[in-house]
Design a protein around this motif. Structure first.
Motif, PDB file in Angstrom:
ATOM      1  N   VAL A 119       2.432 -14.613 -11.826  1.00 49.15           N
ATOM      2  CA  VAL A 119       2.645 -15.658 -12.822  1.00 49.15           C
ATOM      3  C   VAL A 119       1.713 -16.843 -12.563  1.00 49.15           C
ATOM      4  CG1 VAL A 119       4.347 -17.183 -13.894  1.00 49.15           C
ATOM      5  CG2 VAL A 119       5.056 -14.931 -13.087  1.00 49.15           C
ATOM      6  N   ALA A 120       1.456 -17.117 -11.290  1.00 49.02           N
ATOM      7  CA  ALA A 120       0.575 -18.232 -10.929  1.00 49.02           C
ATOM      8  C   ALA A 120      -0.846 -18.013 -11.439  1.00 49.02           C
ATOM      9  CB  ALA A 120       0.564 -18.418  -9.419  1.00 49.02           C
ATOM     10  N   GLU A 121      -1.306 -16.783 -11.391  1.00 42.02           N
ATOM     11  CA  GLU A 121      -2.662 -16.482 -11.881  1.00 42.02           C
ATOM     12  C   GLU A 121      -2.785 -16.774 -13.372  1.00 42.02           C
ATOM     13  OE1 GLU A 121      -4.680 -13.089  -9.144  1.00 42.02           O
ATOM     14  OE2 GLU A 121      -3.050 -12.381 -10.446  1.00 42.02           O
ATOM     15  N   LYS A 122      -1.698 -16.586 -14.104  1.00 41.19           N
ATOM     16  CA  LYS A 122      -1.716 -16.810 -15.549  1.00 41.19           C
ATOM     17  C   LYS A 122      -1.454 -18.266 -15.910  1.00 41.19           C
ATOM     18  CE  LYS A 122       0.134 -12.141 -16.224  1.00 41.19           C
ATOM     19  NZ  LYS A 122       1.318 -11.361 -16.680  1.00 41.19           N
ATOM     20  N   ASN A 123      -0.976 -19.048 -14.925  1.00 43.57           N
ATOM     21  CA  ASN A 123      -0.613 -20.441 -15.175  1.00 43.57           C
ATOM     22  C   ASN A 123      -1.199 -21.342 -14.086  1.00 43.57           C
ATOM     23  OD1 ASN A 123       1.685 -20.305 -17.462  1.00 43.57           O
ATOM     24  ND2 ASN A 123       1.993 -18.592 -16.039  1.00 43.57           N
ATOM     25  N   PRO A 124      -2.517 -21.533 -14.086  1.00 40.92           N
ATOM     26  CA  PRO A 124      -3.167 -22.275 -13.000  1.00 40.92           C
ATOM     27  C   PRO A 124      -2.771 -23.749 -12.923  1.00 40.92           C
ATOM     28  CG  PRO A 124      -4.705 -21.843 -14.799  1.00 40.92           C
ATOM     29  CD  PRO A 124      -3.483 -21.022 -15.074  1.00 40.92           C
ATOM     30  N   ASP A 125      -2.165 -24.283 -13.970  1.00 42.88           N
ATOM     31  CA  ASP A 125      -1.758 -25.688 -13.961  1.00 42.88           C
ATOM     32  C   ASP A 125      -0.353 -25.887 -13.390  1.00 42.88           C
ATOM     33  OD1 ASP A 125      -4.166 -26.444 -15.096  1.00 42.88           O
ATOM     34  OD2 ASP A 125      -3.403 -26.257 -17.145  1.00 42.88           O
ATOM     35  N   VAL A 126       0.317 -24.795 -13.051  1.00 51.32           N
ATOM     36  CA  VAL A 126       1.653 -24.861 -12.474  1.00 51.32           C
ATOM     37  C   VAL A 126       1.563 -24.490 -10.996  1.00 51.32           C
ATOM     38  CG1 VAL A 126       4.015 -23.954 -12.570  1.00 51.32           C
ATOM     39  CG2 VAL A 126       2.695 -24.252 -14.686  1.00 51.32           C
ATOM     40  N   THR A 127       2.287 -25.210 -10.139  1.00 52.20           N
ATOM     41  CA  THR A 127       2.282 -24.956  -8.704  1.00 52.20           C
ATOM     42  C   THR A 127       3.463 -24.062  -8.332  1.00 52.20           C
ATOM     43  OG1 THR A 127       1.292 -27.121  -8.295  1.00 52.20           O
ATOM     44  CG2 THR A 127       2.294 -26.012  -6.412  1.00 52.20           C
ATOM     45  N   PHE A 128       3.202 -23.105  -7.436  1.00 47.71           N
ATOM     46  CA  PHE A 128       4.239 -22.188  -6.964  1.00 47.71           C
ATOM     47  C   PHE A 128       4.310 -22.261  -5.440  1.00 47.71           C
ATOM     48  CE2 PHE A 128       2.936 -20.713 -11.042  1.00 47.71           C
ATOM     49  CZ  PHE A 128       4.004 -20.040 -11.609  1.00 47.71           C
ATOM     50  N   VAL A 129       5.520 -22.356  -4.915  1.00 43.29           N
ATOM     51  CA  VAL A 129       5.703 -22.261  -3.466  1.00 43.29           C
ATOM     52  C   VAL A 129       6.747 -21.182  -3.194  1.00 43.29           C
ATOM     53  CG1 VAL A 129       4.941 -24.562  -2.781  1.00 43.29           C
ATOM     54  CG2 VAL A 129       7.291 -24.236  -3.556  1.00 43.29           C
ATOM     55  N   HIS A 130       6.459 -20.367  -2.184  1.00 41.19           N
ATOM     56  CA  HIS A 130       7.317 -19.223  -1.881  1.00 41.19           C
ATOM     57  C   HIS A 130       7.944 -19.389  -0.509  1.00 41.19           C
ATOM     58  CE1 HIS A 130       8.262 -15.146  -0.370  1.00 41.19           C
ATOM     59  NE2 HIS A 130       8.726 -15.001  -1.597  1.00 41.19           N
ATOM     60  N   GLN A 131       9.209 -19.015  -0.411  1.00 42.97           N
ATOM     61  CA  GLN A 131      10.002 -19.215   0.793  1.00 42.97           C
ATOM     62  C   GLN A 131      10.007 -17.957   1.652  1.00 42.97           C
ATOM     63  OE1 GLN A 131      13.321 -21.954   0.325  1.00 42.97           O
ATOM     64  NE2 GLN A 131      14.682 -20.323   1.012  1.00 42.97           N
ATOM     65  N   GLY A 132       9.270 -18.002   2.747  1.00 39.82           N
ATOM     66  CA  GLY A 132       9.381 -16.941   3.742  1.00 39.82           C
ATOM     67  C   GLY A 132       8.269 -15.927   3.799  1.00 39.82           C
ATOM     68  N   GLY A 133       7.472 -15.795   2.748  1.00 40.52           N
ATOM     69  CA  GLY A 133       6.410 -14.795   2.761  1.00 40.52           C
ATOM     70  C   GLY A 133       5.103 -15.342   3.301  1.00 40.52           C
ATOM     71  N   LEU A 134       4.099 -14.500   3.318  1.00 44.06           N
ATOM     72  CA  LEU A 134       2.744 -14.888   3.698  1.00 44.06           C
ATOM     73  C   LEU A 134       1.807 -14.555   2.552  1.00 44.06           C
ATOM     74  CD1 LEU A 134       2.731 -13.518   7.369  1.00 44.06           C
ATOM     75  CD2 LEU A 134       2.889 -15.918   6.670  1.00 44.06           C
ATOM     76  N   GLU A 135       0.860 -15.438   2.260  1.00 44.63           N
ATOM     77  CA  GLU A 135      -0.009 -15.276   1.092  1.00 44.63           C
ATOM     78  C   GLU A 135      -0.781 -13.956   1.082  1.00 44.63           C
ATOM     79  OE1 GLU A 135      -1.878 -19.008  -0.944  1.00 44.63           O
ATOM     80  OE2 GLU A 135      -2.254 -19.110   1.208  1.00 44.63           O
ATOM     81  N   GLY A 136      -1.215 -13.519   2.240  1.00 42.28           N
ATOM     82  CA  GLY A 136      -2.044 -12.322   2.288  1.00 42.28           C
ATOM     83  C   GLY A 136      -3.430 -12.596   1.743  1.00 42.28           C
ATOM     84  N   GLU A 137      -4.038 -11.597   1.130  1.00 41.22           N
ATOM     85  CA  GLU A 137      -5.405 -11.746   0.630  1.00 41.22           C
ATOM     86  C   GLU A 137      -5.467 -12.475  -0.709  1.00 41.22           C
ATOM     87  OE1 GLU A 137      -7.141  -7.883   0.499  1.00 41.22           O
ATOM     88  OE2 GLU A 137      -7.071  -7.585   2.676  1.00 41.22           O
ATOM     89  N   ASN A 138      -4.340 -12.539  -1.415  1.00 40.90           N
ATOM     90  CA  ASN A 138      -4.328 -13.153  -2.746  1.00 40.90           C
ATOM     91  C   ASN A 138      -4.074 -14.655  -2.626  1.00 40.90           C
ATOM     92  OD1 ASN A 138      -4.359 -13.479  -5.498  1.00 40.90           O
ATOM     93  ND2 ASN A 138      -2.292 -12.692  -5.829  1.00 40.90           N
ATOM     94  N   LYS A 139      -5.090 -15.392  -2.184  1.00 46.33           N
ATOM     95  CA  LYS A 139      -4.957 -16.830  -1.965  1.00 46.33           C
ATOM     96  C   LYS A 139      -5.357 -17.578  -3.240  1.00 46.33           C
ATOM     97  CE  LYS A 139      -5.906 -16.345   2.982  1.00 46.33           C
ATOM     98  NZ  LYS A 139      -4.480 -16.434   3.345  1.00 46.33           N
ATOM     99  N   LEU A 140      -4.445 -18.386  -3.726  1.00 47.20           N
ATOM    100  CA  LEU A 140      -4.672 -19.142  -4.962  1.00 47.20           C
ATOM    101  C   LEU A 140      -4.507 -20.626  -4.690  1.00 47.20           C
ATOM    102  CD1 LEU A 140      -2.491 -16.870  -7.289  1.00 47.20           C
ATOM    103  CD2 LEU A 140      -4.981 -16.854  -7.124  1.00 47.20           C
ATOM    104  N   ASP A 141      -5.250 -21.437  -5.431  1.00 47.66           N
ATOM    105  CA  ASP A 141      -5.187 -22.892  -5.246  1.00 47.66           C
ATOM    106  C   ASP A 141      -3.835 -23.478  -5.640  1.00 47.66           C
ATOM    107  OD1 ASP A 141      -7.751 -22.988  -4.276  1.00 47.66           O
ATOM    108  OD2 ASP A 141      -8.662 -23.591  -6.186  1.00 47.66           O
ATOM    109  N   ASN A 142      -3.074 -22.757  -6.450  1.00 48.61           N
ATOM    110  CA  ASN A 142      -1.787 -23.282  -6.920  1.00 48.61           C
ATOM    111  C   ASN A 142      -0.588 -22.564  -6.293  1.00 48.61           C
ATOM    112  OD1 ASN A 142      -2.438 -20.933  -8.395  1.00 48.61           O
ATOM    113  ND2 ASN A 142      -1.157 -21.547 -10.123  1.00 48.61           N
ATOM    114  N   VAL A 143      -0.813 -21.872  -5.179  1.00 44.64           N
ATOM    115  CA  VAL A 143       0.267 -21.132  -4.505  1.00 44.64           C
ATOM    116  C   VAL A 143       0.260 -21.426  -3.013  1.00 44.64           C
ATOM    117  CG1 VAL A 143       1.222 -18.857  -3.936  1.00 44.64           C
ATOM    118  CG2 VAL A 143       0.234 -19.251  -6.198  1.00 44.64           C
TER     119      VAL A 143
END
Length: 380
Positions: A119-143
């Motif tokens: 969802v973050a990839e489709k909505n770059p103006d919205v910030t997403f934070v996730h509880q407990g996981g690790l970003e992995g290779e898919n690093k985004l400026d808004n996540v």
């Protein structure tokens, strides 16, 4: 069908549609503070939970953290969605929140990460934070991801459990063999063994974050194996603690304070105090500083950093002053840079994983994939 009957049927059908729409709103993207659009200029935050907000566990702790944040920040709208599965269905829930004006979304369950990134990839103006996981290779400026160091207070609770047990058999009911659960089981066992070398931890995997029926069966199985202290890594903790209390056994809590469920058998536990961290994340995003903040990555804190959101719960009556003092001493050693996994540490097969003088970093513990010596049960 006569006209009066047809009219009545249409009216009943319309009422049903309205009722269902109201139910869907309450269970998906309801808001205690409104949440119509961004046109009103008010900052909007969404929270999604994998279970109910009153589970005496993981989701309740996150919900209470969201309310503490809302109270502290003040001028903010909050959207709440309970019982959001760790499937693609969660993407629609998050998108619905964005359509209602969400500027920031907290995806609070481990399995929500992939879908939040989508969802973050489709909505770059919205910030997403996730509880407990690790970003992995898919690093985004808004996540970004965030979490506390859960195994440190779990080790301390293990000390209390090791002192309390009469049978030297401890039970651990867990959901899935992810690094967090393995680290908790291992830390709990090592804590107990530090004061009681004969302590053994018997594990049961439920394959679910919250399944009361399976949880009840797990408690019964552990009691049949002479276990007298039961703890868990489940989202909803109520069933396990109540069943343990009813059997006259002792409980170590997890995620939230559930001492009221076990007035006789409560030893201690570990619980989340999310409010301060949630508040700082929200203020950072509101100020436009997320991209260059530590939250835009894999943010981890623990006793070594002095701001761990995972803290020890209150003590039960069976924990004496000597045990409390011992726990405080060990806690201070962690604050000073020590670790529950300071070597020597062996796995189930007897192989040395961490040698004398060695200890893993926080990041290394995040990849843990073994049970320590003294744990009974297969990973799975």
């Amino acid at each position: 069908m006569s006209r009066p009957i047809r009219a009545l049927a249409m009216l009943l059908g319309l009422s049903l549609v309205v009722a269902l729409a109201a139910c869907g709103s309450a269970e998906s993207a309801s808001s205690g503070s409104g949440g119509d659009s961004k046109d009103d200029g008010e900052f909007t935050v969404g929270f999604i939970y994998v279970g109910p907000k009153d589970d005496f566990g993981y989701n309740q702790a996150a919900y209470e953290g969201s309310k503490a944040m809302e109270s502290e920040v003040g001028d903010v709208k909050v959207l709440q969605a309970e019982n959001v599965p760790e499937t693609a269905e969660s993407e629609q829930v998050m998108q619905d929140m964005i359509d209602q004006g969400a500027d920031l979304i907290f995806a609070t369950s481990y399995g929500h990460l992939e879908f939040a990134q989508n969802v973050a990839e489709k909505n770059p103006d919205v910030t997403f934070v996730h509880q407990g996981g690790l970003e992995g290779e898919n690093k985004l400026d808004n996540v970004g991801t965030y979490f506390g160091t859960v195994y440190e207070p779990v080790y301390l609770a293990g000390i209390a459990a090791g002192k309390a047990t009469k049978t030297n058999k401890l039970g651990y009911i867990y959901a899935f063999p992810i690094p967090q659960t393995l680290a908790n089981i291992n830390a709990f066992t090592l804590g107990a063994q530090s004061v009681n070398p004969d302590a053994e931890t018997i594990t049961i995997a439920t394959g679910s974050w919250c399944d009361p029926s399976v949880q009840s069966q797990a408690v019964e199985s552990l009691l049949d194996q002479d276990v007298d202290v039961i703890t868990q890594h489940q989202d909803c903790t109520k069933t396990i603690i109540e069943a343990t209390e009813a059997a006259g056994a002792m409980s170590v809590g997890y995620h939230a304070d559930a001492s009221e469920l076990a007035p006789k058998g409560w030893i201690t536990g570990s619980e989340w105090n999310w409010g301060p961290l949630y508040t700082d994340i929200v203020k950072t995003v509101m100020a436009g500083d997320f991209k260059d903040s530590p939250y835009n990555g894999d943010y981890r804190v623990g006793l070594q950093t002095g701001d761990n959101p995972f803290v020890q719960s209150k003590y039960g009556t069976m924990v004496d002053d000597e045990t409390k003092a011992q726990i405080e001493e060990v806690k201070q050693s962690f604050i000073d840079g020590g670790s529950p996994f300071a070597g020597p540490v062996k796995d189930q097969s007897g192989k040395v994983v961490y040698k004398e003088g060695e200890q893993p970093t926080y990041d290394e513990v995040e990849t843990m994939d073994f049970f320590v010596e003294g744990v009974t049960g297969k990973i799975g």
